[in-house]
Design an enzyme around this catalytic site. Structure first.
Site, PDB file in Angstrom:
ATOM      1  CD  GLU A 437      49.914  32.496  46.474  1.00  0.00           C
ATOM      2  OE1 GLU A 437      48.899  31.792  46.703  1.00  0.00           O
ATOM      3  OE2 GLU A 437      49.711  33.644  46.662  1.00  0.00           O
ATOM      4  CD  GLU A 446      43.108  32.317  44.019  1.00  0.00           C
ATOM      5  OE1 GLU A 446      44.403  32.556  43.535  1.00  0.00           O
ATOM      6  OE2 GLU A 446      42.430  33.082  44.570  1.00  0.00           O
TER       7      GLU A 446
HETATM    8  C1  LIG Z   1      47.991  34.519  43.268  1.00  0.00           C
HETATM    9  S1  LIG Z   1      49.030  34.873  41.991  1.00  0.00           S
HETATM   10  C2  LIG Z   1      50.428  34.999  42.761  1.00  0.00           C
HETATM   11  C3  LIG Z   1      51.415  35.862  42.371  1.00  0.00           C
HETATM   12  C4  LIG Z   1      52.880  35.958  42.902  1.00  0.00           C
HETATM   13  N1  LIG Z   1      53.597  34.416  43.192  1.00  0.00           N
HETATM   14  C5  LIG Z   1      52.843  36.387  44.348  1.00  0.00           C
HETATM   15  O1  LIG Z   1      52.630  35.659  45.241  1.00  0.00           O
HETATM   16  O2  LIG Z   1      52.874  37.700  44.350  1.00  0.00           O
HETATM   17  C6  LIG Z   1      48.914  33.859  40.914  1.00  0.00           C
HETATM   18  C7  LIG Z   1      49.755  34.181  39.497  1.00  0.00           C
HETATM   19  O3  LIG Z   1      49.847  32.818  38.765  1.00  0.00           O
HETATM   20  C8  LIG Z   1      49.610  33.304  37.362  1.00  0.00           C
HETATM   21  N2  LIG Z   1      48.992  32.090  36.835  1.00  0.00           N
HETATM   22  C9  LIG Z   1      48.022  31.507  36.955  1.00  0.00           C
HETATM   23  N3  LIG Z   1      47.775  30.358  36.342  1.00  0.00           N
HETATM   24  C10 LIG Z   1      48.798  30.442  35.437  1.00  0.00           C
HETATM   25  C11 LIG Z   1      49.252  29.504  34.505  1.00  0.00           C
HETATM   26  N4  LIG Z   1      48.450  28.526  34.055  1.00  0.00           N
HETATM   27  N5  LIG Z   1      50.351  29.597  33.712  1.00  0.00           N
HETATM   28  C12 LIG Z   1      51.158  30.789  34.347  1.00  0.00           C
HETATM   29  N6  LIG Z   1      50.876  31.738  35.121  1.00  0.00           N
HETATM   30  C13 LIG Z   1      49.731  31.424  35.814  1.00  0.00           C
HETATM   31  C14 LIG Z   1      48.591  34.307  37.604  1.00  0.00           C
HETATM   32  O4  LIG Z   1      48.577  35.330  36.454  1.00  0.00           O
HETATM   33  C15 LIG Z   1      49.054  35.077  38.758  1.00  0.00           C
HETATM   34  O5  LIG Z   1      50.044  36.176  38.229  1.00  0.00           O
END
Ligand SMILES: C[S@@+](CC[C@H](N)C(=O)[O-])C[C@H]1O[C@@H](n2cnc3c(N)ncnc32)[C@H](O)[C@@H]1O
Length: 642
Positions: A437, A446
């Site tokens: 997500e 994003e």
């Molecule tokens: C929009 S949040 C969603 C979090 C969770 N899935 C939720 O719905 O509560 C996106 C998450 O993805 C992580 N994230 C973004 N890009 C990433 C990457 N390249 N590798 C690992 N984690 C990543 C961010 O740190 C964040 O915690």
């Protein structure tokens, strides 16, 4: 009660005011109106002494009304404005602009009708036409001079709200307002008000008003139809308004405006106004009750927020907590994983009828798992479907990883937590289902495409991504309140070339909503380019506008297909009910564009991946009916960091 959630203020405009201070005591102190409209006549005849009211009362409880004669008398105008400034009045209502069929006063109107009738008998058609044209030009000139006077006042005062009333019976009312704001460069302390002077409403005209930051509805008391009631002392409303007008009032009450009840000339009984006030309160009470979700969102109405950048920045625990409040999103993810698990189990059994799924569970990898909101849902989906899973949670935010590891003990299932960037991870095994997500208000903003392109090597052949596809959408929007804020407070190029996440409050979507960009996952390996250029996009649009409109930019939305028929959407056409995770996105334009009803409004939008591989940005422009410069060239004002 529903009314507690709306913020309607009621104002009374008694005519004529016999004693100003008595009116104030009666209407505000005793009867419960919030505001009183009073003429700004400095002589003090009506007010007895201005010191009978405190400075705070002048500032908060009074709308000072500039007299109609000021339109043609700049000295009088200066005097009334000076008096208002001296008293510290913060709401000033100008006289309505002149129109062909509305004269400054009744006496003038009668005089002109008599003269006209005399002349009409002797005039030829051609002469009549010339006379009409001259009259209209003279009205236009008088109005233009009036705008100049108002404009000079606006420039010298800062903390006053100025209200300009327009007759709703005037088909051109919105165009007049638009002309004024363009001439005065649209100041945010400058609001239109609508005089409901006729029970008939021109639909097109009202449509144009819907997105405006209308400050007040002025309801003349003679618009009400009186109902004969048997019981004279009954508090039941003896008055009614036409259905169409009630609808209109409701629309604006939801937008928290002021209602000014104006005593019509010849309508003598003050007690009737109180009954009409009671009737209006009843309309307010009948407004739909707001859900908790709507109440919470009202605090964010028309706030410009910078979109999150969860790849570049590490989110705070409170941001995750806000995401996790939206149970709808998580329910949809649970449903998608549940359906995918059933399908995988079926397939596995078909391929190998003897397979033991407990020994060979379906491998699910949740990439970007945050504090674990979707982790829980994957476990529930496995329990519900009775399909065993091996579950990995991959997260690059080191603090969120600590929470994930702490949480492990709460789950009745093993979770393998991996602290890494999904794009560079070398997994010990490949997965059947990759869940993520990483979606922003515009879907891809994003950087979900870039992250998932990097991560998809963890997928087995035939494995799936949840979501499998997402699309962005947009349409032109009128949002004068936001544009004014950007124009005045952030009056610089950067502010007008940046996108914002906004819960739109005073706005209107002006055309059909069109699809912008589509991304699907996983991609065939060979279509993923090292320089990320496969994630560039371009789209041109031709929007047809139903009404004359002033466009302030674009509103953006998205939808995502999680798995098969499990979909989430922020597109107003099929918005997932009660889903609160995403507000729309707003792409402003440097200059508002006026478009006539039925005309085409053409625009273009680019998603650009930069050569240095470190950024993604959008560029956008308007190509018809006027041409605007391409906004945000090379991401000079805003970009998203990889
Ligand atoms: C929009 S949040 C969603 C979090 C969770 N899935 C939720 O719905 O509560 C996106 C998450 O993805 C992580 N994230 C973004 N890009 C990433 C990457 N390249 N590798 C690992 N984690 C990543 C961010 O740190 C964040 O915690």
């Amino acid at each position: 009660m529903s009314e507690e959630h709306y913020n309607v203020k009621y104002c009374i405009e008694p005519k004529p005011i016999v004693s100003f201070t008595d009116s104030f005591d009666d209407e505000i102190e005793d009867f419960g109106f919030n505001l009183l409209c009073a003429p700004l006549i400095p002589e003090g005849v009506i007010a007895k002494s201005d010191m009978l009211l405190s400075c705070g009362q002048w500032a908060e409880d009074i709308i000072g009304v500039i007299s109609p004669e000021c339109i043609e008398d700049s000295k009088k105008f200066q005097a009334e404005m000076g008096w208002a400034t001296y008293l510290g009045i913060t709401y000033i209502m100008f006289a309505p602009f002149l129109t062909e069929d509305k004269k400054v006063s009744k006496i003038e109107e009668i005089k002109e009708i008599k003269e006209d009738e005399k002349e009409k008998k002797t005039e030829t058609e051609e002469e009549k036409e010339i006379k009409k044209k001259k009259q209209s030009e003279s009205i236009h000139d008088k109005n233009t001079n009036y705008i100049r006077m108002i404009n000079s006042t606006l420039k010298s005062t800062t903390s006053t709200d100025f209200i300009i009333p327009f007759y709703l019976s005037d088909k051109n009312s919105w165009n007049k307002w638009n002309e004024i704001r363009l001439m005065t460069e649209s100041y945010s302390s400058f609001y239109p008000a609508l005089i409901l002077d006729s029970s008939k409403v021109h639909t097109e005209c009202i449509e144009s008003w819907m997105g405006e930051n209308v400050k007040a509805l002025i309801i003349p008391s003679d618009l009400f139809a009186e109902q004969k009631t048997r019981n004279r002392n009954s508090k039941q409303s003896a008055f009614q308004l036409p259905k169409q007008i009630v609808q209109l009032i409701k629309h604006f009450m939801i937008k928290d405006i002021d209602i000014i009840l104006r005593q019509s000339e010849g309508h003598k009984v003050r007690r009737d106004l109180h009954k009409q006030f009671y009737y209006l309160r009843k309309i307010e009470k009948s407004l739909p009750k707001l859900s908790n979700w709507e109440i919470a969102n009202r605090d964010f109405e028309d706030c410009l927020q910078d979109p999150l950048q969860p790849l570049k920045d590490n989110l705070e625990s409170s941001s995750y907590a806000v995401f996790e409040d939206d149970t709808i999103k998580y329910e949809l993810y649970e449903k998608a994983v549940y359906k995918a698990l059933l399908d995988f189990a079926k397939l596995r059994k078909k391929e190998d009828p003897k397979i033991n799924l407990k020994e060979n569970p379906i491998v699910v990898m949740l990439v970007g798992s945050g504090r674990g909101g979707i982790v829980r849902r994957c476990i529930i989906a496995s329990h519900k479907s009775k399909v065993p899973i091996r579950l990995y949670a991959i997260e690059k935010n080191p603090s969120a990883v600590i929470t994930l590891r702490n949480n492990k003990w709460e789950y009745d299932h093993e979770v393998i937590v991996v602290d890494t960037d999904m794009r560079v991870w070398n997994p010990p095994e490949k997965c059947d289902i990759m869940v993520s997500e990483l979606l922003g208000s515009f879907g891809d903003n994003e950087l979900s495409p870039e992250c998932l392109d990097g991560a998809q090597k963890i997928l087995k052949k035939g494995g799936i991504s949840i979501p499998s596809e997402y699309n962005s959408f947009m349409c032109p929007i009128s949002t004068p309140r936001l544009f004014n804020e950007l124009f005045e407070k952030k009056n610089n190029l950067k502010g007008l070339e940046t996108s914002y996440v906004v819960n739109f409050g005073k706005y209107k979507y002006l055309s059909n909503i069109q699809k912008v960009f589509t991304f699907t996952h996983p991609l065939p390996k060979e279509s993923i380019k090292k320089d990320n250029s496969h994630n560039d996009r371009f789209k041109s649009f031709n929007f047809v506008l139903k009404n004359d409109s002033l466009i302030h930019g674009f509103a953006g939305f998205f939808d995502a297909i999680l798995y098969k028929d499990v979909k989430l959407s922020t597109n107003p056409i099929d918005h997932t009910p009660q889903m609160a995770s995403w507000f729309p996105i707003y792409f402003p334009i440097q200059k508002p564009v006026f478009v006539k009803a039925g005309d085409n409004f053409k625009a273009s939008m680019w998603r650009c991946t930069s050569n240095d591989l470190k950024r993604v940005f959008y560029e956008w422009t308007v190509t018809s009916p006027v041409i605007l410069p391409i906004h945000n060239v090379n991401g000079r004002s805003s970009s998203i960091d990889l």
